[in-house]
Design an enzyme around this catalytic site. Structure first.
Site, PDB file in Angstrom:
ATOM      1  N   SER A   1       4.813   5.056  -4.859  1.00 39.24           N
ATOM      2  CA  SER A   1       5.517   5.464  -3.638  1.00 39.24           C
ATOM      3  C   SER A   1       5.521   4.321  -2.639  1.00 39.24           C
ATOM      4  CB  SER A   1       4.824   6.667  -3.005  1.00 39.24           C
ATOM      5  OG  SER A   1       3.592   6.275  -2.439  1.00 39.24           O
ATOM      6  N   ASP A   2       6.562   4.270  -1.813  1.00 43.94           N
ATOM      7  CA  ASP A   2       6.449   3.409  -0.640  1.00 43.94           C
ATOM      8  C   ASP A   2       5.303   3.969   0.197  1.00 43.94           C
ATOM      9  OD1 ASP A   2       6.846   1.455   1.278  1.00 43.94           O
ATOM     10  OD2 ASP A   2       9.025   1.667   1.276  1.00 43.94           O
ATOM     11  N   TRP A   3       4.800   3.162   1.108  1.00 43.97           N
ATOM     12  CA  TRP A   3       3.569   3.538   1.822  1.00 43.97           C
ATOM     13  C   TRP A   3       3.774   4.805   2.664  1.00 43.97           C
ATOM     14  CZ3 TRP A   3       3.145   0.328  -1.641  1.00 43.97           C
ATOM     15  CH2 TRP A   3       2.006  -0.416  -1.893  1.00 43.97           C
TER      16      TRP A   3
END
Ligand SMILES: *[C@@H]1O[C@H](CO)[C@@H](O)[C@H](O)[C@H]1NC(C)=O
Ligand SMILES: *[C@@H]1O[C@H](CO)[C@@H](O)[C@H](O)[C@H]1NC(C)=O
Ligand SMILES: *[C@@H]1O[C@H](CO)[C@@H](O)[C@H](O)[C@H]1NC(C)=O
Ligand SMILES: *[C@@H]1O[C@H](CO)[C@@H](O)[C@H](O)[C@H]1NC(C)=O
Ligand SMILES: *[C@@H]1O[C@H](CO)[C@@H](O)[C@H](O)[C@H]1NC(C)=O
Ligand SMILES: *[C@@H]1O[C@H](CO)[C@@H](O)[C@H](O)[C@H]1NC(C)=O
Ligand SMILES: *[C@@H]1O[C@H](CO)[C@@H](O)[C@H](O)[C@H]1NC(C)=O
Ligand SMILES: *[C@@H]1O[C@H](CO)[C@@H](O)[C@H](O)[C@H]1NC(C)=O
Ligand SMILES: *[C@@H]1O[C@H](CO)[C@@H](O)[C@H](O)[C@H]1NC(C)=O
Ligand SMILES: *[C@@H]1O[C@H](CO)[C@@H](O)[C@H](O)[C@H]1NC(C)=O
Ligand SMILES: *[C@@H]1O[C@H](CO)[C@@H](O)[C@H](O)[C@H]1NC(C)=O
Length: 842
Positions: free
Chosen positions: A275-277
């Site tokens: 996932s993106d952060w």
């Protein structure tokens, strides 16, 4: 039943009465999540090693590898848990696509956009390899790049420069070459941000209840946005980062159609999805929709809680997430390590620390725990400065050159004007994550940055050249000192004036620009500076450092403006690289990677800045028609077209030769996968999943252990079919990483001769375009290019092998690529509008 209702966005959209046609698009469910089984031949060896490794792990150890330990929990921007029992440290994931973020003794490479502007596959690869070597040298496992999303739908997009170009083929080549380079250096690359991450405004919930939804139809998805990701998967990329935004009202981190169907089934992706952060929104839904690793691991920045970790352990123990899904996550993660030659048993020390450049600091900086040596100051720069300088020069596009203005030869006097030519008085790293536009611009802002070891400004390099040549040199850095500027340029043999336009990631706002640019004009009062210079000097040379197109038609047509160069975001050797071009030490070869319009409205696409919706809908109604495809279709004359760029020599194209290839047939992929497997046995006794006695838990740190009694009986929606472990049908367009291998069959071989007809050696970039011929097709689409170095009078053959994919359209009905019956033509030329040779693809 809309199981994509998992994306809470759907509820919001249905509740708000949507107006536009695509408002409220939903993403079809696709379950179960495809598992890897060693069927992809380039991955078979890595898969087998990963299975052997994963089979010995306990539930808690497996969960540890899937979950970040939380923001600033360890040295890197992303860190998974570790496996102390086997002496294995947590994995280190680090920004950025142009070098190592938050480090010292590293290089600051040219942007992705500049890499594309060289149109040199060799240089794209070399840059990837050099960046990978630097990451490897610091002990990093995963470099968070390269970027194909944003691709550059809107020229105002703040992060377009991190990627390559709004053209999917140029971006696809950039992705594949960069990934091969990074991974051959032993570091896992991460293709991001998947997908539709085309603007910064509303990319996350905050001012609105939900992040925006990129509503993209199936044909546009395949022919434009997914195309470069297919190239990334075909190149063997080890990881893909899903984006913050929603796609058809389902969040990127839990959109089962994007992850399970398109990425893992159709594109046959064998690595892991991260996932993106903090882009994860639900633990169970994201796991079943195909997410494999969550970062930074905590639910919010240093929030201490997590959707996975404890909760993933819990969900496996209470039977919600089947073991095979967890095992598949971990096998994918470990396969990616083996694929690039990393050995999980012998991981090098992470020898730097993102949170301090000091020698000593905290091992767990969020909690201020364990003070020790954290930075070993390992110099990883090697001789990469040479490559950076070469790429800076070879990515500088010469847009205008009249009256023999360039190259310069020992001018008697030279005036260098503009803040953008000068150093930031605070040093090149004065602004955190480059979040300001002070001094010369050599990278945008945000997480896609690196610290400069040094930055050679244009004035430094040009003053040095002037000294060598005995040129009288003057310079003015203050963009508001217009009288001083007029005085400095009056009578100078040449006046070089600089302008820039910056942009970056949403979490930093610069001069009112919240990531995306508010306009397409120059910053720092540069338009007034240029007007002043051009009014007072008949040999005005403009140099632009911009993150994308700016409006420059007035300069194109100004008689005193004798030359215009676009240098993009060239990295640490900026001034040296530019001087090489201005003085003819390097003959420019770069071609513009985007179209230069005359007015903001010319592009037909823009950023959505303001909304009253709690779930902003970005309807990609223009379909495939972004950048040059739109200008061509709408009959809009640009200032400079996609693919345009001058040289100090001239080239002639002749002798087009088209050979049809026979004997290949496109076979839709058939059959089924094997059933899911599990690796090792799981101990389902919750008591064994609790914190070990006497365990010291670092505050705000994410762990895999149960934190109290097993949570069960809660009603988490489990979509139909999502826990099915039986054999699954393959999809017709799938079958191998990057899609059906028949897509890459060669259908035509096209050749022509390119001759250097000028007076100096030079490099030409012949470009091959195809007209697919249908009523809804763009006029032409780029399909191939090459880099031909030619001494004076010499000729070389440009050859391109047209694949089935190159002449196909996506057919949403059959869910496959088809070669339409419309007559097709091939063009070769020096830009998207200078198509010198053409022939029919019969
Ligand atoms: C989004 O919706 C469009 C229109 O219904 C459809 O063509 C497309 O496949 C959908 N894409 C995803 C990712 O759900
Ligand atoms: C999980 O990772 C954390 C952080 O590295 C570590 O402290 C813990 O011991 C690991 N747990 C297991 C079961 O390996
Ligand atoms: C588990 O997830 C729930 C729901 O998001 C959350 O409230 C809880 O804090 C999480 N547990 C941990 C240990 O983070
Ligand atoms: C680095 O060291 C200096 C001097 O000891 C100290 O003031 C500073 O806080 C340290 N920085 C970090 C980020 O730890
Ligand atoms: C000329 O450039 C030098 C070096 O960057 C700088 O110190 C000086 O201030 C500049 N001169 C003016 C008038 O801006
Ligand atoms: C465009 O934005 C830049 C940066 O904020 C600003 O300096 C410039 O004045 C703006 N242009 C116009 C025409 O307002
Ligand atoms: C070009 O420069 C000269 C000064 O050499 C000036 O007199 C003239 O007005 C300028 N032309 C324009 C169109 O600004
Ligand atoms: C968006 O709204 C702000 C005020 O919230 C306003 O200043 C700005 O001009 C608006 N922008 C556009 C493009 O409408
Ligand atoms: C380019 O080559 C063609 C074919 O050899 C020739 O007819 C033409 O005159 C040449 N053009 C130039 C500008 O040299
Ligand atoms: C597959 O599912 C069946 C039925 O739920 C179960 O009995 C079997 O153990 C599962 N196999 C694997 C490998 O998970
Ligand atoms: C199982 O555990 C997960 C994660 O804590 C929780 O979200 C879910 O509600 C639980 N489901 C059942 C049926 O117990």
């Amino acid at each position: 039943m809309l199981w994509s209702a998992f994306s809470l966005g759907v509820f919001a959209v249905l509740a708000s009465s949507a107006a536009a046609q695509q408002d409220g698009d939903v993403s079809p469910p696709s379950y179960p999540s495809p598992w890897v089984y060693g069927g992809a031949k380039d991955w078979a060896d890595a898969y087998e090693k990963a299975v052997a490794f994963v089979s010995q792990l306990t539930l808690l150890e497996k969960v540890n590898l899937t979950t970040g330990v939380g923001w600033e929990g360890e040295a890197c921007v992303g860190n998974t848990g570790s496996i102390p029992r086997l002496g294995i440290r947590g994995l280190c994931l680090q920004d950025s696509p142009l070098g190592i973020r938050f480090a010292d003794l590293n290089s600051a490479f040219p942007s992705g956009m500049n890499a594309a502007a060289t149109w040199s596959k060799d240089l794209m690869y070399a840059r990837g390899q050099a960046m990978g070597a630097e990451h490897a040298g610091k002990g990093i496992d995963v470099q968070l790049g390269p970027v194909a999303g944003p691709i550059g739908r809107a020229p105002e997009g703040g992060r377009n420069w991190e990627g390559f170009s709004p053209d999917p083929v140029l971006t696809g080549v950039g992705m594949a070459q960069t990934i091969a380079g990074i991974q051959n250096s032993g570091v896992v690359a991460c293709a991001k941000h998947y997908i539709g991450n085309e603007q910064e405004h509303f990319r996350e919930a905050g001012t609105t209840d939900f992040a925006y939804s990129a509503n993209i139809d199936d044909k546009t998805m395949h022919e434009l946005y997914l195309w470069p990701f297919a190239d990334a998967v075909r190149a063997g990329v080890g990881s893909v980062m899903c984006s913050y935004n929603q796609i058809n009202n389902s969040y990127g981190s839990q959109n089962s159609y994007m992850l399970n169907y398109l990425l893992k089934n159709e594109l046959d992706f064998q690595g892991f999805v991260v996932s993106d952060w903090w882009a994860q929104h639900n633990g169970v839904a994201s796991a079943l929709a195909g997410l494999d690793m969550t970062m930074a691991g905590d639910q919010g920045l240093a929030s201490g809680d997590t959707y996975w970790g404890t909760n993933l352990t819990n969900a496996v123990l209470n039977g919600t997430i089947p073991q095979w899904r967890l095992d598949d996550m971990v096998v994918r993660i470990v396969s990616a390590l083996y694929k690039v030659g990393r050995d999980p048993y012998n991981e090098p020390l992470v020898n730097f620390n993102s949170w301090t450049l000091n020698t000593t600091g905290y091992l767990h900086p969020q909690a201020d725990e364990d003070f020790t040596q954290v930075n070993f100051h390992v110099d990883v720069q090697d001789d990469h400065a040479t490559l950076i300088r070469e790429m800076g020069a070879k990515s500088t596009v010469l847009l205008k050159n009249i009256k023999g203005a360039l190259p310069l030869t020992k001018p008697k006097s030279l005036a260098v004007i503009g803040e953008d030519a000068h150093d930031n008085p605070g040093g090149p790293n004065a602004c955190s994550d480059r979040g300001c536009d002070t001094g010369t611009l050599a990278m945008g802002w945000g997480s896609g940055t690196a610290n400069f070891p040094y930055l050679i400004s244009p004035v430094t390099a040009l003053a040095q050249q002037a000294q060598t040549d005995g040129t009288t040199f003057t310079n003015v850095s203050n963009n508001y000192a217009l009288d001083a500027i007029a005085a400095a340029v009056t009578g100078a043999e040449a006046a070089i004036v600089f302008g820039n336009a910056d942009g970056g990631e949403a979490y930093i706002t610069v001069d009112g620009n919240a990531g995306d640019r508010n306009n397409l004009t120059l910053w720092q009062n540069a338009d007034n500076v240029i007007a002043t210079v051009a009014a007072n000097n008949p040999n005005t040379i403009i140099v632009l450092h911009t993150i994308g197109p700016v409006i420059i038609d007035a300069y194109k047509n100004h008689p005193n403006v004798t030359a215009i160069l676009w240098a993009g975001l060239p990295g640490q050797e900026s001034g040296n690289a530019l001087t090489d071009v201005l003085y003819g030490k390097v003959n420019p070869q770069a071609k513009s990677v985007f179209t230069w319009g005359k007015d903001r409205a010319d592009w037909g696409t823009d950023v959505l800045y303001n909304t009253t919706s709690e779930a902003p809908q970005l309807n990609f109604v223009e379909g495939n028609f972004i950048d040059y495809r739109h200008f061509d279709a709408a009959g809009i004359e640009p200032s400079y077209e996609f693919g345009f760029g001058l040289s100090y020599t001239t080239f002639n194209y002749s002798g087009l030769d088209i050979r049809k290839q026979y004997g290949s047939f496109y076979r839709p992929t058939k059959g089924t996968t094997p059933p899911a497997s599990t690796y090792g046995t799981i101990d389902y006794n919750p008591a064994d999943a609790e914190f070990p006695a006497g365990f010291h838990a670092v505050p705000l740190y994410v762990y895999p252990y149960l934190d109290g009694p097993l949570l069960s009986g809660q009603d988490d929606m489990v979509p139909p079919g999502s826990t099915d472990n039986s054999s699954q049908p393959r999809v017709p367009a799938g079958g191998a990483p990057g899609g059906n291998t028949g897509l890459y069959d060669i259908m035509y071989i096209v050749r022509c001769k390119v001759t250097n007809t000028g007076t100096v050696a030079g490099t030409e970039i012949p470009q091959l375009y195809i007209s697919l011929g249908g009523p809804t097709d763009p006029k032409v689409v780029l399909r191939g290019f090459d880099e031909l170095q030619l001494s004076v009078g010499r000729s070389k053959t440009f050859k391109y092998q047209i694949t089935r994919r190159d002449i196909s359209n996506w057919d949403p009905v059959t869910q496959n690529w088809v070669v339409s019956a419309y007559p097709k033509k091939v063009y070769i030329g020096s830009s998207s509008r200078n198509l010198l040779l053409s022939g029919v693809l019969a």
